[in-house]
Design a protein around this motif. Structure first.
Motif, PDB file in Angstrom:
ATOM      1  N   LYS A 608       0.761  -1.258  -0.119  1.00  0.00           N
ATOM      2  CA  LYS A 608      -0.064   0.064   0.056  1.00  0.00           C
ATOM      3  C   LYS A 608       0.872   1.082   0.098  1.00  0.00           C
ATOM      4  O   LYS A 608       0.464   2.403   0.720  1.00  0.00           O
ATOM      5  CB  LYS A 608      -0.976   0.073   1.107  1.00  0.00           C
ATOM      6  N   HIS A 609       2.154   1.135  -0.931  1.00  0.00           N
ATOM      7  CA  HIS A 609       2.912   2.423  -0.895  1.00  0.00           C
ATOM      8  C   HIS A 609       3.042   2.661  -2.226  1.00  0.00           C
ATOM      9  O   HIS A 609       4.021   2.751  -2.946  1.00  0.00           O
ATOM     10  CB  HIS A 609       3.993   2.134  -0.221  1.00  0.00           C
ATOM     11  N   PRO A 610       1.808   2.876  -3.054  1.00  0.00           N
ATOM     12  CA  PRO A 610       1.863   3.145  -4.362  1.00  0.00           C
ATOM     13  C   PRO A 610       2.492   4.422  -4.956  1.00  0.00           C
ATOM     14  O   PRO A 610       3.174   4.520  -5.928  1.00  0.00           O
ATOM     15  CB  PRO A 610       0.442   3.114  -5.081  1.00  0.00           C
ATOM     16  N   VAL A 611       2.374   5.378  -3.865  1.00  0.00           N
ATOM     17  CA  VAL A 611       3.181   6.736  -4.257  1.00  0.00           C
ATOM     18  C   VAL A 611       4.535   6.492  -4.324  1.00  0.00           C
ATOM     19  O   VAL A 611       5.206   7.036  -4.977  1.00  0.00           O
ATOM     20  CB  VAL A 611       2.652   7.767  -3.378  1.00  0.00           C
ATOM     21  N   LEU A 612       4.986   5.806  -3.363  1.00  0.00           N
ATOM     22  CA  LEU A 612       6.657   5.634  -3.220  1.00  0.00           C
ATOM     23  C   LEU A 612       6.907   4.517  -4.160  1.00  0.00           C
ATOM     24  O   LEU A 612       8.228   4.513  -4.777  1.00  0.00           O
ATOM     25  CB  LEU A 612       6.786   5.089  -1.858  1.00  0.00           C
ATOM     26  N   GLY A 613       6.327   3.450  -4.425  1.00  0.00           N
ATOM     27  CA  GLY A 613       6.702   2.610  -5.501  1.00  0.00           C
ATOM     28  C   GLY A 613       7.609   1.237  -4.734  1.00  0.00           C
ATOM     29  O   GLY A 613       8.312   1.599  -3.603  1.00  0.00           O
ATOM     30  N   ALA A 614       7.856   0.371  -5.996  1.00  0.00           N
ATOM     31  CA  ALA A 614       8.562  -0.809  -5.555  1.00  0.00           C
ATOM     32  C   ALA A 614      10.328  -0.498  -5.383  1.00  0.00           C
ATOM     33  O   ALA A 614      10.959  -0.963  -4.242  1.00  0.00           O
ATOM     34  CB  ALA A 614       8.561  -1.961  -6.308  1.00  0.00           C
ATOM     35  N   ASP A 615      10.805   0.479  -6.121  1.00  0.00           N
ATOM     36  CA  ASP A 615      12.229   0.795  -6.034  1.00  0.00           C
ATOM     37  C   ASP A 615      12.757   1.451  -4.575  1.00  0.00           C
ATOM     38  O   ASP A 615      13.587   1.374  -4.150  1.00  0.00           O
ATOM     39  CB  ASP A 615      12.560   1.800  -7.203  1.00  0.00           C
ATOM     40  N   ALA A 616      11.486   2.127  -3.992  1.00  0.00           N
ATOM     41  CA  ALA A 616      11.709   2.888  -2.852  1.00  0.00           C
ATOM     42  C   ALA A 616      11.878   1.870  -1.851  1.00  0.00           C
ATOM     43  O   ALA A 616      12.559   1.947  -0.754  1.00  0.00           O
ATOM     44  CB  ALA A 616      10.480   3.843  -2.644  1.00  0.00           C
ATOM     45  N   LEU A 617      11.031   0.814  -1.747  1.00  0.00           N
ATOM     46  CA  LEU A 617      10.827  -0.350  -0.937  1.00  0.00           C
ATOM     47  C   LEU A 617      12.207  -1.040  -0.989  1.00  0.00           C
ATOM     48  O   LEU A 617      12.886  -1.142   0.135  1.00  0.00           O
ATOM     49  CB  LEU A 617       9.773  -1.114  -1.146  1.00  0.00           C
ATOM     50  N   ARG A 618      12.805  -1.211  -2.346  1.00  0.00           N
ATOM     51  CA  ARG A 618      14.145  -1.934  -2.418  1.00  0.00           C
ATOM     52  C   ARG A 618      15.187  -1.146  -1.789  1.00  0.00           C
ATOM     53  O   ARG A 618      16.157  -1.768  -1.151  1.00  0.00           O
ATOM     54  CB  ARG A 618      14.253  -2.250  -3.972  1.00  0.00           C
ATOM     55  N   TRP A 619      15.138   0.222  -2.158  1.00  0.00           N
ATOM     56  CA  TRP A 619      16.132   1.024  -1.461  1.00  0.00           C
ATOM     57  C   TRP A 619      16.159   1.099   0.073  1.00  0.00           C
ATOM     58  O   TRP A 619      17.102   1.022   0.623  1.00  0.00           O
ATOM     59  CB  TRP A 619      16.087   2.389  -1.961  1.00  0.00           C
ATOM     60  N   ALA A 622      17.974  -2.073   1.007  1.00  0.00           N
ATOM     61  CA  ALA A 622      19.209  -2.103   0.735  1.00  0.00           C
ATOM     62  C   ALA A 622      20.219  -1.178   1.434  1.00  0.00           C
ATOM     63  O   ALA A 622      21.419  -1.423   2.037  1.00  0.00           O
ATOM     64  CB  ALA A 622      19.741  -1.597  -0.800  1.00  0.00           C
ATOM     65  N   GLU A 623      19.367   0.150   2.058  1.00  0.00           N
ATOM     66  CA  GLU A 623      20.113   1.022   2.949  1.00  0.00           C
ATOM     67  C   GLU A 623      20.184   0.689   4.338  1.00  0.00           C
ATOM     68  O   GLU A 623      20.946   1.107   5.223  1.00  0.00           O
ATOM     69  CB  GLU A 623      19.641   2.383   2.659  1.00  0.00           C
ATOM     70  N   SER A 624      19.382  -0.542   4.688  1.00  0.00           N
ATOM     71  CA  SER A 624      19.402  -1.041   6.118  1.00  0.00           C
ATOM     72  C   SER A 624      20.477  -1.600   6.742  1.00  0.00           C
ATOM     73  O   SER A 624      21.213  -2.167   5.612  1.00  0.00           O
ATOM     74  CB  SER A 624      18.105  -1.685   6.628  1.00  0.00           C
ATOM     75  N   ASN A 625      20.876  -1.598   7.703  1.00  0.00           N
ATOM     76  CA  ASN A 625      21.738  -2.669   8.342  1.00  0.00           C
ATOM     77  C   ASN A 625      20.984  -3.788   8.546  1.00  0.00           C
ATOM     78  O   ASN A 625      20.571  -4.056   9.558  1.00  0.00           O
ATOM     79  CB  ASN A 625      22.148  -2.015   9.747  1.00  0.00           C
ATOM     80  N   HIS A 631      13.995  -1.041  11.026  1.00  0.00           N
ATOM     81  CA  HIS A 631      12.851  -0.083  11.357  1.00  0.00           C
ATOM     82  C   HIS A 631      12.357   0.287  10.126  1.00  0.00           C
ATOM     83  O   HIS A 631      12.982   0.482   9.288  1.00  0.00           O
ATOM     84  CB  HIS A 631      13.334   0.965  12.411  1.00  0.00           C
ATOM     85  N   ILE A 632      10.948   0.307  10.110  1.00  0.00           N
ATOM     86  CA  ILE A 632      10.246   0.949   8.971  1.00  0.00           C
ATOM     87  C   ILE A 632       9.205   1.669   9.513  1.00  0.00           C
ATOM     88  O   ILE A 632       8.393   1.321  10.425  1.00  0.00           O
ATOM     89  CB  ILE A 632       9.747  -0.116   8.239  1.00  0.00           C
ATOM     90  N   SER A 633       8.765   2.715   9.018  1.00  0.00           N
ATOM     91  CA  SER A 633       7.854   3.624   9.011  1.00  0.00           C
ATOM     92  C   SER A 633       7.341   4.403   7.683  1.00  0.00           C
ATOM     93  O   SER A 633       8.026   4.530   6.843  1.00  0.00           O
ATOM     94  CB  SER A 633       7.842   4.774  10.399  1.00  0.00           C
ATOM     95  N   ASP A 634       6.177   5.099   7.805  1.00  0.00           N
ATOM     96  CA  ASP A 634       5.956   5.758   6.671  1.00  0.00           C
ATOM     97  C   ASP A 634       7.107   7.106   6.353  1.00  0.00           C
ATOM     98  O   ASP A 634       7.424   7.119   5.176  1.00  0.00           O
ATOM     99  CB  ASP A 634       4.489   6.790   6.701  1.00  0.00           C
ATOM    100  N   ALA A 635       7.534   7.646   7.336  1.00  0.00           N
ATOM    101  CA  ALA A 635       8.559   8.568   7.370  1.00  0.00           C
ATOM    102  C   ALA A 635       9.947   7.965   6.824  1.00  0.00           C
ATOM    103  O   ALA A 635      10.557   8.447   6.055  1.00  0.00           O
ATOM    104  CB  ALA A 635       8.938   9.115   8.793  1.00  0.00           C
ATOM    105  N   ILE A 636      10.325   6.920   7.339  1.00  0.00           N
ATOM    106  CA  ILE A 636      11.381   6.205   6.770  1.00  0.00           C
ATOM    107  C   ILE A 636      11.348   5.823   5.226  1.00  0.00           C
ATOM    108  O   ILE A 636      12.210   5.956   4.515  1.00  0.00           O
ATOM    109  CB  ILE A 636      11.775   4.726   7.728  1.00  0.00           C
ATOM    110  N   MET A 637      10.139   5.471   4.727  1.00  0.00           N
ATOM    111  CA  MET A 637       9.815   5.286   3.641  1.00  0.00           C
ATOM    112  C   MET A 637       9.966   6.316   2.585  1.00  0.00           C
ATOM    113  O   MET A 637      10.505   6.268   1.687  1.00  0.00           O
ATOM    114  CB  MET A 637       8.484   4.423   3.289  1.00  0.00           C
ATOM    115  N   ARG A 638       9.475   7.395   2.999  1.00  0.00           N
ATOM    116  CA  ARG A 638       9.637   8.758   2.327  1.00  0.00           C
ATOM    117  C   ARG A 638      10.999   9.133   2.090  1.00  0.00           C
ATOM    118  O   ARG A 638      11.302   9.754   1.070  1.00  0.00           O
ATOM    119  CB  ARG A 638       8.738   9.830   2.965  1.00  0.00           C
ATOM    120  N   SER A 639      11.847   8.937   3.172  1.00  0.00           N
ATOM    121  CA  SER A 639      13.217   8.997   3.373  1.00  0.00           C
ATOM    122  C   SER A 639      13.902   8.372   2.116  1.00  0.00           C
ATOM    123  O   SER A 639      14.577   8.796   1.100  1.00  0.00           O
ATOM    124  CB  SER A 639      14.031   9.106   4.369  1.00  0.00           C
TER     125      SER A 639
END
Length: 769
Positions: A608-619, A622-625, A631-639
């Motif tokens: 349910k993150h159509p605005v952000l897309g799959a690439d944002a989810l993939r990033w 990749a960027e997480s330790n 950790h994940i939240s709407d703010a973390i996904m927007r970043s």
């Protein structure tokens, strides 16, 4: 303006921003580009270098969550990187299709008593198939590269089950699987035995705990009064099964009398204060003595005075809780069972599969549920006998069934086991040859291996692969040999395992066996055995000759689960580990570190993150330790989406300024301007560092390096070269010099983000001149 035609303005149709339609845009990219490279690379890849990643099958029991996204995307980044390095990729996604989680979701509680096993199986399979469709769609949406049409494995496939039965028999033939009466974790709410990995611990569980006295019948301490051995337990319902009391040779014991008078109690000297605190009694200790004086003493049973109970020494007794004397019920404890076997005690349970006292138990207890009415009935008998000293509620960590969240108990039961003791030294040696990411994974895997004394692989449910044995009606002897197995495997290969419940027994046995003398077994395999032999079903055959994968990538909970079950079966059947490398990732948590739950309203739905897309989810992945909890939240996904936008912006700038440039116009490095040469050095350093990060599977370092280079290019280099790009002679050397740097920079950035951002990179290739 008069001069506008003299300026070489950047030109590209590559969009700056996608706006609110990222999801639709990515789906379009998937359809117009050759997005799923998997089948293409298998057919066209000329390389003899092969990279095999074996997929740990997710459960087909519900919608996808961010844990699925983390796991699948990590695997895909790894596969896409290896593909870029010239490897031929073998990756077959799978699903764990059996087991109680699916049964519970597919069937209403009241239906379990009315449906036949074939009906339960049919409903469970339909539920699993529908769930797989939903999950598969999500995995494709996230850009996971695989043959989704024909290249997946399912543990309910006929061919998979036939191989599983063969694996089971081969382990049995080697003496590595056996049937025995042993204490197992039993879930009355599920009506089946459980493996240790299927337990959760409830820190807020409250038990009705009791101090109970066992009157001494013989004593070597000269005294007139009756002496009572004091015992504490959180499970009063186990007293009917009591066979002995244990003390420790290393503990000092004492005789103590409550200050308000009454009888004398025998307990550990170090426990007197603790007993005082819990009972409210003040004790006067008047004699202390060594444990050797307890040897051979005999007590009366607190519920049944005609029964006698001996006192024996045991190392597992301590003074951390209780009284320093432990009551032994061999039918209901792992250590108790060991003591029971050593001393030839009765180890049979008087509790049925639903957790009720059975017909062999005391008539005052029969049919009562052990954790409620059964406990109360036992306490009533103790109170009537005046052997109940004190009762209180006790909050403690207690094991529960991970699916139903209800308490479990230990009880002896005839089950099928893998002999982990015999496999342990081979498994330890195999672990030494494995590379783990992080390095601490190797020790964690060894530690979990040492915790498992045996592995119970039988379950008393319906939805699963049947354990293909029959039992002699009179003797109970097991019927299983090469002939019976070959017969069943042949049938299952053609018809599936439903036949075990649907066909008459004489069809399931070879013609030379009198089926009337036998009854079929009703147990199914533990799902960890189902998936634990997946290496044998999935990795063997076809163009992939080895049954050892290069990589397994799963969460840390699999150290005691799939990593271990795969290791044990592989060591037993082929003498080595089924994986060369292990990547272990953490769990996904809300931003504040809490577990995600609908009741807390902190669930992030990866679909349910159509605005952000799959690439944002993939990033984000990749960027997480990933070796810690993530950790994940709407703010973390927007970043994460903002980071993807930065990559897009820089690619667009480079592309728009290379609109009529091609590789025949590249300027050699020694003919470039000094500033261009400097940035070429930066790009080459970046390529070395980012390759090193990918080679070490440090994807968060790779994303940081990409953003660092992009920042340096955007903030410094792009500003410096704009005059040359826009105002210099179109084909002049100064302009071509900086265009050559852009060409190399774009190539480096595209390749470096390709494993993480496949949608963006495929889109780039559609517009790239």
């Amino acid at each position: 303006s008069v001069y506008s035609s003299t300026v070489l303005v950047p030109k590209t149709k590559f969009p700056v921003k996608i706006g609110n339609k990222t999801s639709e845009h990515e789906i379009e990219i998937q359809s117009v580009s050759y997005f799923y490279l998997y089948n293409w690379q298998l057919k066209n890849g000329a390389s003899d270098k092969v990279f095999t990643l074996h997929d740990g099958p997710p459960y087909a029991n519900g919608d996808v969550h961010v844990g699925h996204a983390l796991n699948k995307i990590l695997k895909d980044i790894t596969n896409r990187y290896k593909l870029l390095r010239g490897f031929k990729i073998h990756y077959k996604p799978g699903w764990d299709c059996h087991g109680l989680p699916i049964e519970i979701k597919a069937i209403k509680t009241n239906e379990f008593n009315t449906l036949t096993p074939p009906e339960i199986r049919k409903k469970s399979k339909l539920f699993a198939e529908e769930t797989i469709k939903v999950q598969k769609k999500a995995f494709e949406r996230w850009g996971i590269m695989a043959d989704w049409e024909n290249g997946c494995y399912y543990t309910f496939d006929k061919s998979y089950q036939a191989k599983e039965l063969t694996s089971f028999y081969n382990l049995y033939k080697e003496g590595l699987i056996y049937r025995d009466l042993k204490p197992v974790f039993w879930s009355p709410s599920s009506g089946t035995a459980l493996a240790e990995s299927e337990l959760e611990y409830n820190a807020d569980h409250v038990s009705r705990s009791v101090y109970v006295s066992f009157p001494l019948k013989s004593i070597q301490v000269i005294i007139d009064d009756v002496i009572n051995v004091l015992v504490w337990t959180t499970q009063p319902w186990t007293f009917p099964a009591n066979q002995a009391l244990c003390y420790s040779a290393n503990i000092k014991y004492c005789l103590a009398r409550p200050s308000n008078g009454g009888c004398i109690y025998l307990m550990a000297l170090d426990c007197v204060n603790g007993v005082s605190r819990r009972t409210g009694f003040q004790f006067q200790v008047f004699q202390t003595f060594d444990a050797k004086y307890l040897e051979g003493l005999v007590c009366g049973h607190p519920m049944y005075f005609e029964r006698t109970v001996g006192m024996i020494s045991s190392d597992h007794t301590n003074t951390s809780k209780g009284t320093g004397i432990v009551h032994i019920a061999p039918a209901h404890g792992v250590e108790d069972f060991g003591i029971g076997q050593k001393h030839n005690f009765n180890t049979e349970s008087q509790v049925d599969s639903g957790g009720h006292f059975n017909s062999k138990s005391d008539e005052n207890l029969r049919g009562k549920f052990i954790f409620t009415k059964g406990n109360e009935a036992v306490i009533d008998i103790l109170e009537h006998n005046k052997t109940l000293v004190h009762q209180h509620d006790y909050k403690h960590n207690y094991p529960c069934d991970w699916r139903t969240k209800q308490p479990i108990f230990v009880q002896t039961s005839r089950q099928w086991f893998v002999d982990t003791e015999s496999l342990r030294s081979k498994a330890e040696a195999a672990i030494q040859d494995i590379k783990t990411y992080p390095d601490s994974g190797k020790l964690a895997l060894l530690n979990r291996l040492h915790l498992r004394t045996y592995w119970c692989i039988s379950r008393q449910r319906t939805w699963g692969v049947p354990i293909p044995v029959c039992y002699h009606k009179e003797t109970g002897e097991v019927l299983m040999n090469q002939s019976t197995i070959d017969h069943v495997v042949g049938l299952v290969s053609n018809h599936g395992s439903d036949i075990w419940w649907e066909w008459p027994l004489n069809d399931l046995l070879p013609a030379d066996i009198d089926a009337d003398m036998y009854e079929r077994g009703t147990d199914i395999f533990d799902i960890w055995f189902d998936s634990g032999v997946s290496w044998n079903s999935v990795l063997s055959g076809g163009s992939n000759a080895s049954t050892q994968a290069d990589f397994y990538i799963e969460g840390k909970d699999q150290l005691g689960g799939w990593f271990q079950s795969s290791l044990l079966t592989s060591v037993g059947l082929q003498g080595n580990s089924p994986y060369r490398n292990l990547m272990i990732h953490g769990f996904t948590l809300a931003a504040d570190g809490q577990k995600m739950s609908k009741s807390l309203g902190n669930v992030v739905d990866p679909m349910k993150h159509p605005v952000l897309g799959a690439d944002a989810l993939r990033w984000w992945v990749a960027e997480s330790n990933i070796h810690q909890d993530i950790h994940i939240s709407d703010a973390i996904m927007r970043s994460a989406a903002e980071s993807v936008q930065k990559v897009r912006n820089s690619l667009r700038f480079m592309m728009s300024n290379l609109n009529e440039f091609n590789d025949s116009m590249l300027v050699p490095m020694d003919s470039m301007l000094h500033i261009d040469r400097y940035f070429m050095g930066e790009i080459n350093n970046f390529k070395e560092q980012v390759t090193d990060a990918y080679e070490g599977y440090e994807y968060s370092r790779a994303t940081r390096l990409c953003l660092k280079l992009i920042k340096k290019l955007s903030n410094v280099y792009f500003s410096i070269i704009k005059d040359r790009l826009y105002c210099d002679e179109k084909n002049g050397i100064r302009r071509a010099s900086c265009q050559s740097v852009l060409y190399y920079a774009m190539d480096a950035v595209v390749k470096s983000v390709a494993p993480v951002l496949p949608h963006l990179v495929e889109e780039t290739s559609l517009y790239n001149p």
